[in-house]
Design an enzyme around this catalytic site. Structure first.
Site, PDB file in Angstrom:
ATOM      1  N   GLY A   9     -48.871 -62.431 -88.123  1.00 15.13           N
ATOM      2  CA  GLY A   9     -49.003 -63.795 -88.626  1.00 15.13           C
ATOM      3  C   GLY A   9     -50.075 -63.878 -89.689  1.00 15.13           C
ATOM      4  N   GLY A  14     -56.686 -65.284 -93.651  1.00 12.83           N
ATOM      5  CA  GLY A  14     -56.311 -63.892 -93.545  1.00 12.83           C
ATOM      6  C   GLY A  14     -54.993 -63.664 -92.854  1.00 12.83           C
ATOM      7  N   ASP A 143     -62.449 -74.797 -82.988  1.00 12.05           N
ATOM      8  CA  ASP A 143     -61.048 -74.903 -83.412  1.00 12.05           C
ATOM      9  C   ASP A 143     -60.132 -74.565 -82.239  1.00 12.05           C
ATOM     10  OD1 ASP A 143     -58.992 -75.492 -85.199  1.00 12.05           O
ATOM     11  OD2 ASP A 143     -58.869 -73.436 -85.960  1.00 12.05           O
TER      12      ASP A 143
END
Length: 200
Positions: A9, A14, A143
């Protein structure tokens, strides 16, 4: 020593690959240089390393890291982590992975398998245990969302993607300016939305 096998992914800072490192299967994150925001890219790379020395059953473990990259690569550095698979809590909740597609216990025919009460409690306990450990080490994730919680083949939840994390000093962030590189607005804690300092 390091051999990239296949992409898993990519995100804002990145790409992640399945790889082998000294014969072991690992995940490799290559943090790209951002032409628009180099400072945020650099902060994301170093934030990932906040958990580098930590080991916990519910936190994705960092195996190694390097800032060396061929000039041909647009990379700030490489982070090698334990491979925990490619299934996230997001896949499980929303039925977006082939491994979690519709089964016989599909309730209402909505195309996804409903989580059992046992799975829900197990996953919740894993996440809370991982968070409690991180907070005990003075680290806040910043997050945390279903897409950043990985589920192993054994059904264990592991918190990953620490690109927005902060290491707190004496339980407080050093700056009210948190997570300069973003994070996911819809999953932010109320104190962050109010512009307050981060606490654990």
């Amino acid at each position: 020593q390091l051999c990239l096998l296949q992409p898993l992914g990519s995100g804002g800072f990145g790409s992640v690959y399945k790889a082998t490192y000294h014969g072991a299967t690992v995940a490799v994150k290559q943090v790209k240089k951002s032409s628009k925001n180099r400072l945020a890219s650099r902060q994301s790379f170093w934030a990932e390393l906040n958990v580098a020395r930590l080991q916990h059953a519910n936190v994705v473990r960092v195996v190694a890291a390097s800032t060396c990259a061929p000039a041909s690569q647009n990379s700030l550095g490489t982070i090698i982590m334990e491979y925990v698979g490619n299934i996230t809590l997001h896949h499980v909740i929303y039925g977006t992975s082939d491994a979690w597609r519709q089964g016989e216990d599909d309730e209402g025919g909505c195309g996804k398998k409903a989580l059992s009460m046992e799975e829900t409690v197990c996953y919740s306990c894993d996440i809370m245990t991982g968070l409690a450990f991180l907070h005990s080490q003075g680290i806040v994730h910043l997050d945390l969302k279903p897409a950043n919680v990985f589920i192993t083949e054994q059904g264990v939840c592991k918190i990953g993607d620490f690109g927005c994390s902060q290491k707190l000093e004496d339980g407080l962030s050093q700056s009210p300016q948190v997570c300069q590189q973003g994070g996911t607005y819809t999953h932010r804690a109320p104190e962050l939305l109010k512009g307050e300092r981060v606490t654990a």
